[in-house]
Design a protein around this motif. Structure first.
Motif, PDB file in Angstrom:
ATOM      1  N   LEU A 120       0.846  -1.187   0.000  1.00 47.64           N
ATOM      2  CA  LEU A 120       0.000   0.000   0.000  1.00 47.64           C
ATOM      3  C   LEU A 120       0.886   1.243   0.000  1.00 47.64           C
ATOM      4  O   LEU A 120       2.086   1.170   0.285  1.00 47.64           O
ATOM      5  CB  LEU A 120      -0.900  -0.008   1.238  1.00 47.64           C
ATOM      6  CG  LEU A 120      -1.938  -1.132   1.309  1.00 47.64           C
ATOM      7  CD1 LEU A 120      -2.691  -1.072   2.624  1.00 47.64           C
ATOM      8  CD2 LEU A 120      -2.900  -1.053   0.147  1.00 47.64           C
ATOM      9  N   PRO A 121       0.314   2.417  -0.316  1.00 49.38           N
ATOM     10  CA  PRO A 121       1.129   3.640  -0.327  1.00 49.38           C
ATOM     11  C   PRO A 121       1.838   3.925   0.986  1.00 49.38           C
ATOM     12  O   PRO A 121       2.900   4.554   0.993  1.00 49.38           O
ATOM     13  CB  PRO A 121       0.094   4.731  -0.659  1.00 49.38           C
ATOM     14  CG  PRO A 121      -0.965   4.035  -1.449  1.00 49.38           C
ATOM     15  CD  PRO A 121      -1.049   2.662  -0.845  1.00 49.38           C
ATOM     16  N   ASP A 122       1.279   3.477   2.117  1.00 49.20           N
ATOM     17  CA  ASP A 122       1.934   3.737   3.405  1.00 49.20           C
ATOM     18  C   ASP A 122       3.008   2.712   3.738  1.00 49.20           C
ATOM     19  O   ASP A 122       3.646   2.781   4.781  1.00 49.20           O
ATOM     20  CB  ASP A 122       0.901   3.791   4.536  1.00 49.20           C
ATOM     21  CG  ASP A 122       0.250   2.429   4.818  1.00 49.20           C
ATOM     22  OD1 ASP A 122       0.521   1.471   4.063  1.00 49.20           O
ATOM     23  OD2 ASP A 122      -0.524   2.340   5.780  1.00 49.20           O
ATOM     24  N   GLY A 123       3.233   1.733   2.848  1.00 50.36           N
ATOM     25  CA  GLY A 123       4.266   0.736   3.077  1.00 50.36           C
ATOM     26  C   GLY A 123       3.752  -0.593   3.571  1.00 50.36           C
ATOM     27  O   GLY A 123       4.521  -1.555   3.685  1.00 50.36           O
ATOM     28  N   SER A 124       2.459  -0.705   3.894  1.00 53.22           N
ATOM     29  CA  SER A 124       1.914  -1.975   4.370  1.00 53.22           C
ATOM     30  C   SER A 124       2.103  -3.066   3.313  1.00 53.22           C
ATOM     31  O   SER A 124       1.906  -2.829   2.116  1.00 53.22           O
ATOM     32  CB  SER A 124       0.424  -1.829   4.694  1.00 53.22           C
ATOM     33  OG  SER A 124       0.215  -0.907   5.738  1.00 53.22           O
ATOM     34  N   ARG A 125       2.467  -4.261   3.766  1.00 51.38           N
ATOM     35  CA  ARG A 125       2.755  -5.367   2.854  1.00 51.38           C
ATOM     36  C   ARG A 125       1.466  -6.112   2.531  1.00 51.38           C
ATOM     37  O   ARG A 125       0.656  -6.390   3.418  1.00 51.38           O
ATOM     38  CB  ARG A 125       3.776  -6.304   3.500  1.00 51.38           C
ATOM     39  CG  ARG A 125       4.317  -7.369   2.562  1.00 51.38           C
ATOM     40  CD  ARG A 125       5.471  -8.103   3.216  1.00 51.38           C
ATOM     41  NE  ARG A 125       5.040  -8.818   4.409  1.00 51.38           N
ATOM     42  CZ  ARG A 125       5.867  -9.189   5.372  1.00 51.38           C
ATOM     43  NH1 ARG A 125       7.129  -8.854   5.327  1.00 51.38           N
ATOM     44  NH2 ARG A 125       5.409  -9.868   6.417  1.00 51.38           N
ATOM     45  N   VAL A 126       1.283  -6.456   1.262  1.00 53.19           N
ATOM     46  CA  VAL A 126       0.036  -7.063   0.786  1.00 53.19           C
ATOM     47  C   VAL A 126       0.350  -8.355   0.042  1.00 53.19           C
ATOM     48  O   VAL A 126       1.295  -8.411  -0.748  1.00 53.19           O
ATOM     49  CB  VAL A 126      -0.726  -6.105  -0.150  1.00 53.19           C
ATOM     50  CG1 VAL A 126      -1.989  -6.772  -0.692  1.00 53.19           C
ATOM     51  CG2 VAL A 126      -1.068  -4.811   0.564  1.00 53.19           C
ATOM     52  N   ASN A 127      -0.443  -9.387   0.310  1.00 53.20           N
ATOM     53  CA  ASN A 127      -0.392 -10.618  -0.478  1.00 53.20           C
ATOM     54  C   ASN A 127      -1.807 -10.954  -0.924  1.00 53.20           C
ATOM     55  O   ASN A 127      -2.750 -10.899  -0.128  1.00 53.20           O
ATOM     56  CB  ASN A 127       0.186 -11.777   0.331  1.00 53.20           C
ATOM     57  CG  ASN A 127       0.120 -13.094  -0.435  1.00 53.20           C
ATOM     58  OD1 ASN A 127      -0.829 -13.865  -0.295  1.00 53.20           O
ATOM     59  ND2 ASN A 127       1.119 -13.349  -1.257  1.00 53.20           N
ATOM     60  N   VAL A 128      -1.939 -11.281  -2.204  1.00 51.72           N
ATOM     61  CA  VAL A 128      -3.241 -11.668  -2.763  1.00 51.72           C
ATOM     62  C   VAL A 128      -3.086 -13.023  -3.433  1.00 51.72           C
ATOM     63  O   VAL A 128      -2.124 -13.259  -4.171  1.00 51.72           O
ATOM     64  CB  VAL A 128      -3.739 -10.638  -3.800  1.00 51.72           C
ATOM     65  CG1 VAL A 128      -5.091 -11.081  -4.373  1.00 51.72           C
ATOM     66  CG2 VAL A 128      -3.856  -9.260  -3.184  1.00 51.72           C
ATOM     67  N   ILE A 129      -4.013 -13.920  -3.156  1.00 50.83           N
ATOM     68  CA  ILE A 129      -4.106 -15.170  -3.913  1.00 50.83           C
ATOM     69  C   ILE A 129      -5.555 -15.335  -4.342  1.00 50.83           C
ATOM     70  O   ILE A 129      -6.471 -15.306  -3.516  1.00 50.83           O
ATOM     71  CB  ILE A 129      -3.580 -16.373  -3.100  1.00 50.83           C
ATOM     72  CG1 ILE A 129      -3.662 -17.648  -3.931  1.00 50.83           C
ATOM     73  CG2 ILE A 129      -4.298 -16.526  -1.768  1.00 50.83           C
ATOM     74  CD1 ILE A 129      -2.830 -18.784  -3.379  1.00 50.83           C
ATOM     75  N   ALA A 130      -5.745 -15.424  -5.643  1.00 53.57           N
ATOM     76  CA  ALA A 130      -7.088 -15.346  -6.230  1.00 53.57           C
ATOM     77  C   ALA A 130      -7.528 -16.709  -6.748  1.00 53.57           C
ATOM     78  O   ALA A 130      -6.715 -17.628  -6.899  1.00 53.57           O
ATOM     79  CB  ALA A 130      -7.087 -14.324  -7.374  1.00 53.57           C
ATOM     80  N   PRO A 131      -8.851 -16.869  -7.028  1.00 52.74           N
ATOM     81  CA  PRO A 131      -9.310 -18.087  -7.688  1.00 52.74           C
ATOM     82  C   PRO A 131      -8.592 -18.246  -9.034  1.00 52.74           C
ATOM     83  O   PRO A 131      -8.213 -17.255  -9.633  1.00 52.74           O
ATOM     84  CB  PRO A 131     -10.817 -17.830  -7.876  1.00 52.74           C
ATOM     85  CG  PRO A 131     -11.157 -16.823  -6.810  1.00 52.74           C
ATOM     86  CD  PRO A 131      -9.939 -15.963  -6.686  1.00 52.74           C
ATOM     87  N   PRO A 132      -8.366 -19.457  -9.489  1.00 51.59           N
ATOM     88  CA  PRO A 132      -8.878 -20.742  -8.972  1.00 51.59           C
ATOM     89  C   PRO A 132      -8.053 -21.343  -7.835  1.00 51.59           C
ATOM     90  O   PRO A 132      -8.416 -22.389  -7.314  1.00 51.59           O
ATOM     91  CB  PRO A 132      -8.813 -21.629 -10.207  1.00 51.59           C
ATOM     92  CG  PRO A 132      -7.641 -21.099 -10.975  1.00 51.59           C
ATOM     93  CD  PRO A 132      -7.660 -19.615 -10.775  1.00 51.59           C
ATOM     94  N   LEU A 133      -6.933 -20.698  -7.462  1.00 54.15           N
ATOM     95  CA  LEU A 133      -6.124 -21.261  -6.383  1.00 54.15           C
ATOM     96  C   LEU A 133      -6.825 -21.120  -5.039  1.00 54.15           C
ATOM     97  O   LEU A 133      -6.765 -22.021  -4.198  1.00 54.15           O
ATOM     98  CB  LEU A 133      -4.754 -20.586  -6.333  1.00 54.15           C
ATOM     99  CG  LEU A 133      -3.899 -20.673  -7.609  1.00 54.15           C
ATOM    100  CD1 LEU A 133      -2.527 -20.113  -7.354  1.00 54.15           C
ATOM    101  CD2 LEU A 133      -3.793 -22.119  -8.089  1.00 54.15           C
ATOM    102  N   ALA A 134      -7.475 -19.979  -4.797  1.00 53.86           N
ATOM    103  CA  ALA A 134      -8.247 -19.761  -3.568  1.00 53.86           C
ATOM    104  C   ALA A 134      -9.682 -20.210  -3.832  1.00 53.86           C
ATOM    105  O   ALA A 134     -10.390 -19.594  -4.637  1.00 53.86           O
ATOM    106  CB  ALA A 134      -8.201 -18.297  -3.161  1.00 53.86           C
TER     107      ALA A 134
END
Length: 481
Positions: free
Chosen positions: A192-206
């Protein structure tokens, strides 16, 4: 057509909204608070959350659909954030009036804020992102969102309209750093712009909808003095850590997930001299160095054709051509461990990195296995000699079962005895009991080592007296929670 004219003199064009039969009034949302996490000295009191009813979400969905039909998003994007928010609020108020929706003032304000967040921000995540007492946000599909507060995970009442809305918010987040997440590329790391770390896992894996995990970035950067007040380390232990950072020891910070490794790394970088050139390498940039001469590097995933990826090892190897005085690797997790050790052993004293391990001894084994798995056909003795000649200190961080975070070991790497790497503990954390509330009681203590291996380095930098005073303390007194 309606819409408030902004300060720029332009208005977001809208189409007339068809009349509709009066909708049933959405009942007042329940204000039942979520169960609070166990209070600890590390966090502020947990805020209560509003539980929304199904009728609220149905009403919001209907109004949101009417808003999207009525507003010209291309014109809205030309306005500044505050003007765009006012434009949306005015149009939503008129939709509520035309459709004869009966709501209390507080309910209407809540709904206006929610819709503005959906259009301009990160939707239902906005209230959570605004709280500084939350360490992690974990979204498991549209209807299930958890947070970590005070080291404890708790379910929230936050929900998304559907998985499509959640996926749109994920796309909005990752696109800000030039990345994408879709069926062709369902796993993505971003920030995110403030430096927060993000992980996304989308379908079909999720399987149950997109899974979004955010490691929150604290607005106030923690210091070793604050960690001392929180009980994460004693004042004597903090003094040793300050000296370790100042005298350019090569440091590995070891710990499990969520144990505070990156926070501790940030604290140690406070003691880097302002005239040193520092190069950082990270998968998702989250370090907060305050020095004036810092070069920040970040890895890059492959493009749609599978080309153009830049891995951590590429960054670390390139660092050596950039005339760094210190190299800091956000997380060592692969063959870049070999290059970091090479850098530590070739004049880049004071380099630092973090890795996942449950003890200093296990951290050394992890380093060796990462080098071996990277395809380096070196004898085990050679790898261990390289580790011993490169790493000076291992600092172990841990998240205990009561949710508290403690620095449990400050361990020095001494040398080899036969085929075994020899270490000695300078400071330890001992658990001595548990109070009535279930919080662990413990104390930090010196092991009584009078002259550590880096004593000569401390004397070179004029820190030997402070180091001796810190090591002379046998323990910190009474056990604390």
């Amino acid at each position: 057509m309606f819409g408030k004219r902004s300060s720029t003199g332009t208005a977001a064009p809208v189409r007339a909204i068809p009349e509709a039969k009066p909708a049933a009034a959405a009942p007042r949302p329940s204000r039942t608070p979520m169960p609070a996490a166990m209070p600890t000295v590390e966090t502020a009191p947990v805020q209560t959350e509003v539980r929304r009813s199904e009728e609220y979400y149905l009403t919001k969905s209907m109004i949101f659909g009417a808003l999207i039909e009525a507003i010209d998003l291309s014109q809205l994007s030309k306005l500044d954030a505050e003007s765009a928010r006012e434009e949306i609020r005015d149009i939503v108020n008129e939709i509520i009036s035309i459709k004869n929706i009966v709501m209390s003032i507080s309910e209407q304000e809540d709904l206006l804020d929610d819709i503005c967040n959906d259009v301009l921000g990160y939707g239902p995540l906005e209230p959570l992102l605004g709280r500084d007492d939350i360490a992690d946000i974990m979204v498991n599909g549209a209807t299930s969102t958890y947070i970590e507060v005070g080291g404890k995970i708790q379910l929230t009442s936050i929900r998304f309209r559907d998985n499509a809305q959640l996926m749109n918010i994920c796309q909005r987040i990752v696109s800000q750093v030039g990345r994408r997440v879709d069926e062709a590329s369902p796993i993505c790391d971003a920030r995110l712009p403030d430096g927060s770390r993000v992980n996304v896992i989308a379908p079909p894996l999720a399987l149950d909808g997109p899974a979004l995990t955010i490691r929150k970035f604290r607005k106030d950067k923690l210091t070793l003095d604050q960690l001392t007040r929180y009980g994460s380390i004693s004042s004597e232990g903090a003094e040793i850590l300050k000296i370790i950072g100042r005298v350019r020891c090569n440091v590995l910070i070891s710990g499990g997930t969520g144990s505070g490794k990156t926070t501790l790394l940030n604290c140690l970088t406070n003691y880097i001299d302002a005239d040193e050139r520092v190069v950082t390498c990270e998968d998702a940039a989250e370090l907060q160095l305050q020095q004036p001469h810092v070069v920040r590097l970040e890895t890059r995933p492959p493009n749609l054709e599978g080309n153009g990826a830049v891995h951590m090892r590429d960054l670390v190897r390139n660092c050596l051509r950039m005339r760094p005085e210190r190299i800091i690797v956000g997380e060592v997790r692969g063959p870049e461990a070999f290059d970091l050790l090479q850098a530590m052993n070739t004049g880049h004293d004071g380099s630092m990195g973090t890795l996942h391990a449950n003890s200093p001894r296990e951290a050394l084994g992890r380093l060796e296995s990462m080098i071996t798995m990277g395809g380096f056909s070196l004898p085990a003795r050679t790898i261990r000699d390289m580790i011993v000649s490169s790493v000076d200190v291992i600092i172990q961080a841990a998240r205990l079962r009561d949710g508290s975070r403690r620095i449990t070991h400050i361990t020095e790497v001494l040398g080899m005895e036969g085929e075994v790497i020899i270490t000695q503990d300078l400071f330890l954390y001992d658990i001595v009991g548990e109070d009535a509330a279930g919080r662990l009681l413990g104390r930090h203590r010196s092991t009584g080592i009078g002259r550590p291996r880096f004593w000569d380095r401390a004397r070179y930098f004029g820190e030997e007296q402070r180091l001796a005073a810190a090591l002379d303390a046998s323990d910190t007194g009474e056990a604390t929670a």
